[in-house]
Scaffold this motif. Structure first.
Motif, PDB file in Angstrom:
ATOM      1  N   GLY A  97       0.805  -1.217   0.000  1.00  0.00           N
ATOM      2  CA  GLY A  97       0.000   0.000   0.000  1.00  0.00           C
ATOM      3  C   GLY A  97       0.836   1.263   0.000  1.00  0.00           C
ATOM      4  O   GLY A  97       0.321   2.353   0.199  1.00  0.00           O
ATOM      5  N   GLU A  98       2.129   1.131  -0.242  1.00  0.00           N
ATOM      6  CA  GLU A  98       3.044   2.270  -0.220  1.00  0.00           C
ATOM      7  C   GLU A  98       3.329   2.775  -1.636  1.00  0.00           C
ATOM      8  O   GLU A  98       3.311   2.012  -2.596  1.00  0.00           O
ATOM      9  CB  GLU A  98       4.371   1.871   0.433  1.00  0.00           C
ATOM     10  CG  GLU A  98       4.234   1.415   1.869  1.00  0.00           C
ATOM     11  CD  GLU A  98       3.846   2.532   2.801  1.00  0.00           C
ATOM     12  OE1 GLU A  98       4.343   3.658   2.622  1.00  0.00           O
ATOM     13  OE2 GLU A  98       3.031   2.282   3.709  1.00  0.00           O
ATOM     14  N   VAL A  99       3.640   4.065  -1.736  1.00  0.00           N
ATOM     15  CA  VAL A  99       4.069   4.676  -2.984  1.00  0.00           C
ATOM     16  C   VAL A  99       5.597   4.656  -2.999  1.00  0.00           C
ATOM     17  O   VAL A  99       6.250   4.929  -1.994  1.00  0.00           O
ATOM     18  CB  VAL A  99       3.540   6.119  -3.090  1.00  0.00           C
ATOM     19  CG1 VAL A  99       4.138   6.835  -4.285  1.00  0.00           C
ATOM     20  CG2 VAL A  99       2.026   6.103  -3.183  1.00  0.00           C
ATOM     21  N   GLU A 100       6.166   4.334  -4.163  1.00  0.00           N
ATOM     22  CA  GLU A 100       7.615   4.251  -4.308  1.00  0.00           C
ATOM     23  C   GLU A 100       8.085   5.220  -5.395  1.00  0.00           C
ATOM     24  O   GLU A 100       7.448   5.321  -6.441  1.00  0.00           O
ATOM     25  CB  GLU A 100       8.037   2.840  -4.714  1.00  0.00           C
ATOM     26  CG  GLU A 100       7.580   1.769  -3.764  1.00  0.00           C
ATOM     27  CD  GLU A 100       7.851   0.359  -4.273  1.00  0.00           C
ATOM     28  OE1 GLU A 100       8.271   0.194  -5.436  1.00  0.00           O
ATOM     29  OE2 GLU A 100       7.628  -0.576  -3.497  1.00  0.00           O
ATOM     30  N   GLU A 101       9.188   5.885  -5.152  1.00  0.00           N
ATOM     31  CA  GLU A 101       9.803   6.710  -6.186  1.00  0.00           C
ATOM     32  C   GLU A 101      10.776   5.816  -6.939  1.00  0.00           C
ATOM     33  O   GLU A 101      11.777   5.359  -6.394  1.00  0.00           O
ATOM     34  CB  GLU A 101      10.530   7.902  -5.577  1.00  0.00           C
ATOM     35  CG  GLU A 101      11.088   8.829  -6.630  1.00  0.00           C
ATOM     36  CD  GLU A 101      11.724  10.072  -6.045  1.00  0.00           C
ATOM     37  OE1 GLU A 101      12.234  10.866  -6.837  1.00  0.00           O
ATOM     38  OE2 GLU A 101      11.714  10.241  -4.816  1.00  0.00           O
ATOM     39  N   GLY A 102      10.450   5.548  -8.181  1.00  0.00           N
ATOM     40  CA  GLY A 102      11.235   4.594  -8.962  1.00  0.00           C
ATOM     41  C   GLY A 102      10.819   3.179  -8.596  1.00  0.00           C
ATOM     42  O   GLY A 102      10.221   2.939  -7.547  1.00  0.00           O
ATOM     43  N   PRO A 103      11.115   2.234  -9.483  1.00  0.00           N
ATOM     44  CA  PRO A 103      10.735   0.849  -9.205  1.00  0.00           C
ATOM     45  C   PRO A 103      11.650   0.236  -8.139  1.00  0.00           C
ATOM     46  O   PRO A 103      12.809  -0.051  -8.401  1.00  0.00           O
ATOM     47  CB  PRO A 103      10.903   0.162 -10.562  1.00  0.00           C
ATOM     48  CG  PRO A 103      11.917   0.982 -11.289  1.00  0.00           C
ATOM     49  CD  PRO A 103      11.738   2.381 -10.796  1.00  0.00           C
ATOM     50  N   GLN A 104      11.123   0.074  -6.937  1.00  0.00           N
ATOM     51  CA  GLN A 104      11.924  -0.447  -5.837  1.00  0.00           C
ATOM     52  C   GLN A 104      11.583  -1.889  -5.488  1.00  0.00           C
ATOM     53  O   GLN A 104      12.435  -2.642  -5.031  1.00  0.00           O
ATOM     54  CB  GLN A 104      11.729   0.423  -4.593  1.00  0.00           C
ATOM     55  CG  GLN A 104      12.202   1.835  -4.794  1.00  0.00           C
ATOM     56  CD  GLN A 104      11.904   2.715  -3.596  1.00  0.00           C
ATOM     57  OE1 GLN A 104      11.695   2.246  -2.487  1.00  0.00           O
ATOM     58  NE2 GLN A 104      11.894   4.017  -3.826  1.00  0.00           N
TER      59      GLN A 104
END
Length: 55
Positions: free
Chosen positions: A11-18
């Motif tokens: 349910g988290e937003v990630e900056e870049g594909p993590q």
């Protein structure tokens, strides 16, 4: 160019594909879009279902 991803497992937003590709949706152009990913995906699914049913 920044890209944002929504991890539907956490349910988290990630900056870049993590995280693993299977656990994330995107890319989105903004963090705000990524935060709305569940709603955006549901809207797209409804639209595709309506198109397939000929409605």
């Amino acid at each position: 160019m920044e890209q944002w991803w929504y991890n539907h497992k956490t349910g988290e937003v990630e900056e870049g594909p993590q995280s693993l590709a299977v656990d994330r949706d995107g890319p989105f152009e903004t963090r705000a879009e990524a935060e709305r990913a569940p709603q955006i995906i549901a809207e797209r699914a409804r639209k595709w279902a309506a198109e397939e049913s000929g409605a």
